[in-house]
Scaffold this active site. Structure first.
Site, PDB file in Angstrom:
ATOM      1  N   ASP A   1     -20.790 -16.248  11.207  1.00 59.29           N
ATOM      2  CA  ASP A   1     -21.510 -17.433  11.643  1.00 59.29           C
ATOM      3  C   ASP A   1     -21.990 -18.241  10.439  1.00 59.29           C
ATOM      4  O   ASP A   1     -22.342 -17.688   9.400  1.00 59.29           O
ATOM      5  CB  ASP A   1     -22.710 -16.986  12.489  1.00 59.29           C
TER       6      ASP A   1
ATOM      7  N   GLU B   1     -16.955 -19.512   9.899  1.00 55.51           N
ATOM      8  CA  GLU B   1     -17.243 -20.783  10.552  1.00 55.51           C
ATOM      9  C   GLU B   1     -17.670 -21.809   9.508  1.00 55.51           C
ATOM     10  O   GLU B   1     -18.711 -21.671   8.883  1.00 55.51           O
ATOM     11  CB  GLU B   1     -18.362 -20.614  11.587  1.00 55.51           C
TER      12      GLU B   1
END
Length: 618
Positions: free
Chosen positions: A333, A362
């Site tokens: 993330d 990400e």
């Protein structure tokens, strides 16, 4: 005299309790165990207990294991034991003692024989992304758990709805039949926050599954049972931040453990989200720090990965979960928000330990010049070297939605997709990019395409047949929709059939309308085709400049060629294949994927209106 009690609690948290006549103090040990035969011979064990640093620990003699040193910090409640574990060390139990007569055992476990050679997810896979709280409630007894700050509240869009790991285990036959080959769960780790804890990104315990999701043992069981269905497990890890109710906020291991001294300062220390500062040759140091050190929100304090003890903690935590849960991949993330030198060390440590593994980061940008910076093998102007195998292709996602919603012209429509893919020269390995139509942080593809079934089918056909690793958000196969609201709680809608009282059940087909059945059948066909298609898994992509509202391309391997035609026109097109001779070779016929009809390649095709045609040449 102190009396020793040591035990393994449910959830695999190793806790040593030192009991006296007046009080009981719990010492937490992280990680709670390790394995013999790891590539990296160093291990750092964090001990946390009141004034633990004042105790003098030593290791009872154990062949192949040496206590090199003990690191103490400016907080006497922490101590870090530094071990060297030789390749010849055998599994067993290490025994640590202190001069007060206390002791605790530390398990050194046996590794699975093929652990180091595990195969990560790749371009032949389809990753199914699940918000566990919103997918299926397999165990209603853990919906509300005593001691956890937030109880179940299924009627609230931002509340906990009760989905859990058992629900996913129960759904494995459905996912197998659908054609899924990998599962990505948004973080199932403990999020003991007062509100909005369902999403999983405000972690309060990096080593334990949230009890409202299940347990460490149940997560391990999910991995094992998924593997029996040919499905791997991808863990969503958060390196950048954690939950404000974590014990670190009350008792920081070091004064520099959290960025900006652990102070959000009413938003003054919020991140700028200016990811371009990482590469901007003109960027100020102030702007660079504001991006990387800034917090997302006050409930998600930002970690300082420049702190070497924290860096080691995060590296070991990832490796621990890979070994414990037999993972086939990691999704990271908010990848670029962490310190970039740390990210290089973190990815390298994992890839050295598991050379065939895969990690996707990400980096939310539609600019491939920024995203490609992070992929392993990229030669960057600033000399930065990354070991991250994969990044998420936000450029293609954005371009695909635009292409299907825009009228066709020389610079609108399908040309957006064509140009996005033409930028692949920026990536060292475009075949290892993660492609997707939507995810848990954005409106659903069916919503973005204005509830148009034909466009949604074209979008998913394109993503499931182009280059890269395919990711699909749960419920896309039955057209889940958040029209009328961009609230994350509505985007992360309950999966039909996963919860009591629902009239529609995607698992059984009960109550699905004709469009949902059509979409589910289309996705099932595409996903199962991907499983066995050498052209999709490893084939070269050759695409042709869009014309007359049609985008076409080929995936080519030695064993198979796949042709794809995406017709946005509201009328059928008679379509000559003369321009495709370079990919057709001497082939005279093909088989249509969706209806299995034979198609002659020696004469023009008929492309139905608003449709995707997929032809397979063996």
């Amino acid at each position: 005299m102190k009396k020793l009690i040591h035990t393994l609690l449910a959830g695999s948290l190793l806790t040593t309790c030192l009991a006296t006549t007046s009080a009981v103090n719990a010492m937490t040990v992280s990680p709670q165990n390790w394995w013999a035969g790891m590539q990296n011979s160093s291990l750092q064990i964090m001990l946390h207990e009141t004034e633990i640093a004042k105790q003098q620990w030593y290791l009872e003699s154990y062949p192949g294991v040496e206590l090199k040193s003990i690191t103490k910090t400016d907080n006497a409640n922490y101590a870090f034991i530094n071990l060297e574990i030789s390749p010849n060390a055998k599994p067993g139990k290490l025994l640590f003692k202190n001069r007060a007569g206390d002791q605790f055992e530390y398990p050194l476990l046996t590794r699975d024989k093929q652990s180091a050679e595990r195969q990560g997810f790749d371009s032949g896979d389809t990753i199914y992304l699940i918000n566990p709280d919103r997918f299926a409630n397999g165990d209603s007894s853990n919906d509300t758990v005593q001691g956890m700050a937030e109880a179940a509240s299924p009627s609230e869009r931002g509340g906990r709805h009760g989905g859990d790991i058992q629900g996913i285990i129960n759904a494995l036959p459905y996912l197998d039949e659908l054609g899924v080959t990998q599962l990505w769960l948004t973080p199932p780790l403990e999020n003991n926050m007062a509100s909005y804890s369902y999403h999983g990104y405000a972690i309060t315990d990096f080593y334990n599954i949230d009890p409202r999701m299940g347990s460490n043992e149940l997560y391990h069981e999910l991995s094992a049972k998924a593997k029996q269905h040919g499905i791997g497990l991808v863990m969503d890890l958060v390196l950048n931040h954690f939950g404000s109710e974590h014990e670190w906020m009350k008792d920081k291991p070091t004064t520099d453990w959290i960025n900006f001294n652990g102070d959000f300062a009413d938003g003054k220390h919020a991140t700028s989200h200016a990811r371009q500062t990482i590469q901007d040759p003109h960027a100020s140091e102030f702007d660079k720090r504001q991006f990387s050190d800034g917090w997302f929100v006050s409930t998600m304090p930002d970690l300082n990965q420049r702190q070497p003890l924290l860096a080691t903690y995060l590296i070991q935590n990832a490796i621990w979960w890979i070994e414990y849960a037999d993972l086939s991949g990691i999704r990271v993330d908010t990848y670029s928000y962490s310190d970039k030198a740390f990210l290089a060390d973190w990815t390298k440590a994992i890839m050295v330990e598991y050379p065939n593994f895969n990690i996707v980061g990400e980096e939310w940008t539609s600019n491939p010049a920024i995203a490609s910076y992070w992929q392993a093998g990229k030669i960057n102007n600033d000399g930065y070297t990354s070991s991250l195998p994969s990044v998420m292709d936000f450029s293609l996602q954005e371009s695909l939605i635009q292409a299907l919603n825009e009228d066709e012209s020389w610079n609108t429509g399908w040309v957006k997709v064509y140009e996005s893919l033409a930028n692949d020269f920026l990536y060292p390995n475009p075949d290892n990019l993660l492609v997707f139509a939507d995810n848990h942080d954005m409106s659903r593809v069916y919503t973005e395409l204005k509830q148009d079934l034909a466009k949604t089918k074209m979008a998913m056909t394109m993503l499931l047949t182009t280059r890269g690793i395919a990711q699909m958000y749960y419920g896309t196969e039955v057209l889940l929709d958040n029209t009328g609201s961009n609230d994350h709680g509505d985007i992360r809608i309950d999966f039909p059939g996963g919860f009591a009282g629902q009239k529609t059940n995607a698992f059984t087909g009960q109550g699905l309308n004709s469009d949902q059945v059509d979409m589910q059948q289309t996705i099932t066909t595409l996903l199962n085709f991907r499983k066995n298609s050498p052209a999709i898994a490893k084939g070269k992509l050759t695409h042709f400049s869009p014309k007359q509202g049609v985008y076409s391309y080929a995936r080519i391997s030695e064993q198979q060629t796949v042709l794809v035609f995406l017709n946005k026109n509201t009328t059928a097109k008679t379509w000559s294949l003369d321009y495709m001779r370079e990919v057709l070779g001497n082939h005279k016929s093909a088989t249509a994927l969706f209806n299995k009809q034979k198609v002659k390649l020696t004469k023009p095709l008929t492309l139905p209106a608003m449709s995707a045609l997929v032809l397979v040449i063996e």
